[in-house]
Motif scaffolding. Sequence first.
Motif, PDB file in Angstrom:
ATOM      1  N   UNK A   1       0.755  -1.250   0.098  1.00 50.11           N
ATOM      2  CA  UNK A   1       0.047   0.066   0.042  1.00 50.11           C
ATOM      3  C   UNK A   1       0.935   1.212  -0.030  1.00 50.11           C
ATOM      4  N   UNK A   2       1.909   1.335   0.893  1.00 51.62           N
ATOM      5  CA  UNK A   2       2.971   2.450   0.742  1.00 51.62           C
ATOM      6  C   UNK A   2       3.540   2.652  -0.471  1.00 51.62           C
ATOM      7  N   UNK A   3       3.786   1.572  -1.329  1.00 50.95           N
ATOM      8  CA  UNK A   3       4.435   1.663  -2.839  1.00 50.95           C
ATOM      9  C   UNK A   3       3.351   2.189  -3.697  1.00 50.95           C
ATOM     10  N   UNK A   4       1.916   1.602  -3.486  1.00 50.63           N
ATOM     11  CA  UNK A   4       0.945   2.080  -4.569  1.00 50.63           C
ATOM     12  C   UNK A   4       0.720   3.684  -4.095  1.00 50.63           C
ATOM     13  N   UNK A   5       0.802   4.068  -3.040  1.00 51.77           N
ATOM     14  CA  UNK A   5       0.162   5.194  -2.510  1.00 51.77           C
ATOM     15  C   UNK A   5       1.446   6.141  -3.115  1.00 51.77           C
ATOM     16  N   UNK A   6       2.809   5.841  -3.212  1.00 52.85           N
ATOM     17  CA  UNK A   6       3.987   6.547  -3.553  1.00 52.85           C
ATOM     18  C   UNK A   6       3.742   6.692  -5.089  1.00 52.85           C
ATOM     19  N   UNK A   7       3.143   5.664  -5.734  1.00 53.58           N
ATOM     20  CA  UNK A   7       3.141   5.508  -7.166  1.00 53.58           C
ATOM     21  C   UNK A   7       4.306   4.915  -7.868  1.00 53.58           C
ATOM     22  N   UNK A   8       5.060   4.387  -6.895  1.00 49.65           N
ATOM     23  CA  UNK A   8       6.448   3.639  -7.621  1.00 49.65           C
ATOM     24  C   UNK A   8       6.264   2.173  -7.446  1.00 49.65           C
ATOM     25  N   UNK A   9       4.975   1.466  -7.165  1.00 49.01           N
ATOM     26  CA  UNK A   9       4.746   0.264  -7.127  1.00 49.01           C
ATOM     27  C   UNK A   9       5.083  -0.387  -8.398  1.00 49.01           C
ATOM     28  N   UNK A  10       5.816  -1.181  -8.370  1.00 49.39           N
ATOM     29  CA  UNK A  10       6.104  -2.033  -9.912  1.00 49.39           C
ATOM     30  C   UNK A  10       4.774  -2.925 -10.310  1.00 49.39           C
ATOM     31  N   UNK A  11       4.964  -2.690 -11.878  1.00 54.16           N
ATOM     32  CA  UNK A  11       3.520  -3.137 -12.312  1.00 54.16           C
ATOM     33  C   UNK A  11       3.155  -4.653 -12.074  1.00 54.16           C
TER      34      UNK A  11
ATOM     35  N   UNK B   1      -1.738  14.847  -5.363  1.00 47.74           N
ATOM     36  CA  UNK B   1      -1.917  16.106  -5.620  1.00 47.74           C
ATOM     37  C   UNK B   1      -3.290  16.039  -6.788  1.00 47.74           C
ATOM     38  N   UNK B   2      -4.047  17.017  -6.248  1.00 47.14           N
ATOM     39  CA  UNK B   2      -5.143  17.044  -7.247  1.00 47.14           C
ATOM     40  C   UNK B   2      -4.818  17.676  -8.696  1.00 47.14           C
ATOM     41  N   UNK B   3      -3.937  18.273  -8.975  1.00 46.68           N
ATOM     42  CA  UNK B   3      -3.396  18.747 -10.197  1.00 46.68           C
ATOM     43  C   UNK B   3      -2.496  17.626 -10.904  1.00 46.68           C
ATOM     44  N   UNK B   4      -2.421  16.614 -10.046  1.00 44.65           N
ATOM     45  CA  UNK B   4      -1.399  15.521 -10.776  1.00 44.65           C
ATOM     46  C   UNK B   4      -2.173  14.512 -11.145  1.00 44.65           C
ATOM     47  N   UNK B   5      -2.239  14.401 -12.422  1.00 46.25           N
ATOM     48  CA  UNK B   5      -3.155  13.088 -13.236  1.00 46.25           C
ATOM     49  C   UNK B   5      -2.036  12.014 -13.534  1.00 46.25           C
ATOM     50  N   UNK B   6      -0.942  12.183 -13.278  1.00 49.10           N
ATOM     51  CA  UNK B   6       0.038  11.064 -13.855  1.00 49.10           C
ATOM     52  C   UNK B   6       0.290   9.994 -12.861  1.00 49.10           C
ATOM     53  N   UNK B   7      -0.288   9.928 -11.527  1.00 47.24           N
ATOM     54  CA  UNK B   7      -0.167   8.841 -10.827  1.00 47.24           C
ATOM     55  C   UNK B   7      -0.777   7.484 -11.490  1.00 47.24           C
ATOM     56  N   UNK B   8       0.198   6.493 -11.691  1.00 48.48           N
ATOM     57  CA  UNK B   8      -0.070   5.436 -12.317  1.00 48.48           C
ATOM     58  C   UNK B   8      -1.256   4.531 -11.712  1.00 48.48           C
ATOM     59  N   UNK B   9      -1.686   4.618 -10.548  1.00 46.12           N
ATOM     60  CA  UNK B   9      -2.625   3.767  -9.818  1.00 46.12           C
ATOM     61  C   UNK B   9      -3.990   4.993  -9.742  1.00 46.12           C
ATOM     62  N   UNK B  10      -4.070   5.885 -10.192  1.00 47.84           N
ATOM     63  CA  UNK B  10      -5.103   6.804  -9.983  1.00 47.84           C
ATOM     64  C   UNK B  10      -6.405   6.330 -10.162  1.00 47.84           C
ATOM     65  N   UNK B  11      -6.727   5.419 -10.999  1.00 47.40           N
ATOM     66  CA  UNK B  11      -7.907   4.645 -11.306  1.00 47.40           C
ATOM     67  C   UNK B  11      -8.247   4.041 -10.100  1.00 47.40           C
ATOM     68  N   UNK B  12      -7.239   3.145  -9.339  1.00 49.07           N
ATOM     69  CA  UNK B  12      -7.643   2.534  -8.106  1.00 49.07           C
ATOM     70  C   UNK B  12      -8.044   3.460  -7.093  1.00 49.07           C
ATOM     71  N   UNK B  13      -7.122   4.361  -6.984  1.00 51.78           N
ATOM     72  CA  UNK B  13      -7.613   5.110  -5.678  1.00 51.78           C
ATOM     73  C   UNK B  13      -8.711   5.907  -5.818  1.00 51.78           C
ATOM     74  N   UNK B  14      -9.223   6.428  -7.248  1.00 52.62           N
ATOM     75  CA  UNK B  14     -10.343   7.203  -7.301  1.00 52.62           C
ATOM     76  C   UNK B  14     -11.548   6.245  -6.965  1.00 52.62           C
ATOM     77  N   UNK B  15     -11.324   5.098  -7.614  1.00 52.36           N
ATOM     78  CA  UNK B  15     -12.602   4.141  -7.190  1.00 52.36           C
ATOM     79  C   UNK B  15     -12.875   3.693  -5.860  1.00 52.36           C
ATOM     80  N   UNK B  16     -11.822   3.647  -4.863  1.00 51.17           N
ATOM     81  CA  UNK B  16     -12.208   3.371  -3.559  1.00 51.17           C
ATOM     82  C   UNK B  16     -12.248   4.580  -2.682  1.00 51.17           C
ATOM     83  N   UNK B  17     -12.081   5.733  -3.294  1.00 54.75           N
ATOM     84  CA  UNK B  17     -12.259   6.966  -2.566  1.00 54.75           C
ATOM     85  C   UNK B  17     -13.372   7.612  -2.904  1.00 54.75           C
TER      86      UNK B  17
END
Length: 577
Positions: free
Chosen positions: A49-59, A192-208
């Motif tokens: 979860x920490x790596x997912x939140x940071x955006x550097x979780x390996x694919x 960051x609300x202005x940062x749309x480049x987070x690789x797992x943004x869709x996952x975070x957006x869904x559960x929030x």
Amino acid sequence: MATAPPPRSTTPSIGVPAVGAVANDVGISRRSWNKFKRDSIFSLFTPFVLSLAAGNLRLEAFRHYISQDVHFLQAFAHAYELSEECADDDDDKIAISELRKNILKELHMHDSYVQEWGIDLGKEESSVNSATQKYIDFLLATASGKVEGVKGLGKLATPFEKTKIAAYTLGAMTPCMRLYAFLGKELKALADPDLNTHPYKKWIDNYSSEGFQACTLQIEELLDKLSASLTGEELDVIEKLYKQAMKLETEFFGAQTLSQKTVAPLWKELNPEESRLMLFSDFDLTCTVVDSSAILAEIAIVTAPKSDQSPTDGQITRMSSADLRNTWGVLSRQYTEEYEQCIENVLSTDKGGEFNFEALQTALELLADFEKKANARVIDSGVLKGVNLEDVRKAGERIILQDGCTSFFQNAVHKENLDVTVHVLSYCWCGDLIRSAFSSGGLDALNIHANEFSYEESISTGEIIRKVESPIDKLQAFDEILVSCGDNKKNLSVYIGDSVGDLLCLLKADIGIVVGSSSSLRRLGSHFGVSFVPLFEGLVKKQRECVEGDSFNWKAKPGVLYTASSWSELHAFILGC
């Protein structure tokens, strides 16, 4: 409890409400979440979860997680089917059916992950890991009426009896929904609300999302409804199922395969042949629920003679219990008034601004003088005279420690492949009280640095052997302990505290963590340029900086302290789940 010189910190933990005392009219779902919410911290702080939140979780790690989650959700869908068969109310059947449809939608969303990240679920179909399988087995056994500790559920015949199975099943599913809603909101808050480049943004957006939060509330309300007619014993079963589900969820996140460097748990980065973890902690209100001065005051008052009693030959002359109570009251009021004035004086010695450790240390000399004078007044008053060592030890055994404190230290000192020493630095007047408090939890190996009572044949003379009275004394003890290690190992120091008295040590340590910060600590620290960063937020930032192959420097930037809401955060960060 007797009136005594006030605790050094009286403010609740940062960022988290007190848990445990829940109103009786609160439903079983909210009551269980409030009771076990701190368990969710162990999922939040997992490397995955920490790596997912940071955006550097390996694919590849995310791909594996999605494949496991598909098995997880399929079990959810089947459990809803079984629950619907057990419900005896048409509205309940419809509600369960709607919840099942939501799970199917979530599975459909996973299809979009498959397309976006190129996940081949066919290859993963047979590779269900043990943590995923444990939860699936637990859930489907519950939905089939095979609840551990409850006999005969599978043989229930009447529709009303079968509703128990539906309630139990939802009790095993609701915490998972609430946990995902919690994780989604925590991760969303850091994005960051202005940062749309987070690789797992869709996952975070869904559960929030409001939709998922509403779905979570829907299952909670249905659980409350199905549980309304259950007995106290049956509600206890649901609570146990809830707790077990939270535990299995944490194991699920902890079992996710990662082949990358992560900042937590901290102990895994320490080679015992080369490094040593030095844990330092305050005692009063960092570890305890009540300040030790209040406990010692209570011992003195309760064991004091009544006004009409005369001491026998050889006894130390003591004040009566009534006189003691009055004297403690005077000391307490004087301490409170002068402490607040001392803090104002400290703040007035410097205009504030940029962080300057030396300026802060000089300013806190005023507090050191105040604490020493306050202790001298306690000694001169004679209020501690005649206290029996055995009474002190018995009181120590009954001290209530903060939730998770004992288990943290127990796990730390018994952790394999970890060289660790633990030191407790405290203003407490009586080190025997601290030793007894920890010994009752099997923690005799902790090193206690505190003041001590002076005894004559196990009876206190009223004198205090003064060793640790101020922030300056604590800092000196901290420095001396590190210097005394005497070998070539690299020490990583972590200091855990809650009050102004801990401030210098918190800032001097490699990692300073504030638990239950007092308002005076926040105010004084901020005045001298100290920054307070929530621990999870700080770890996510560190994880973003984490580069494979590079050595990782845990030393915080000058003037930066982390804040933790509970000992669960400390445990999750330092030792893992």
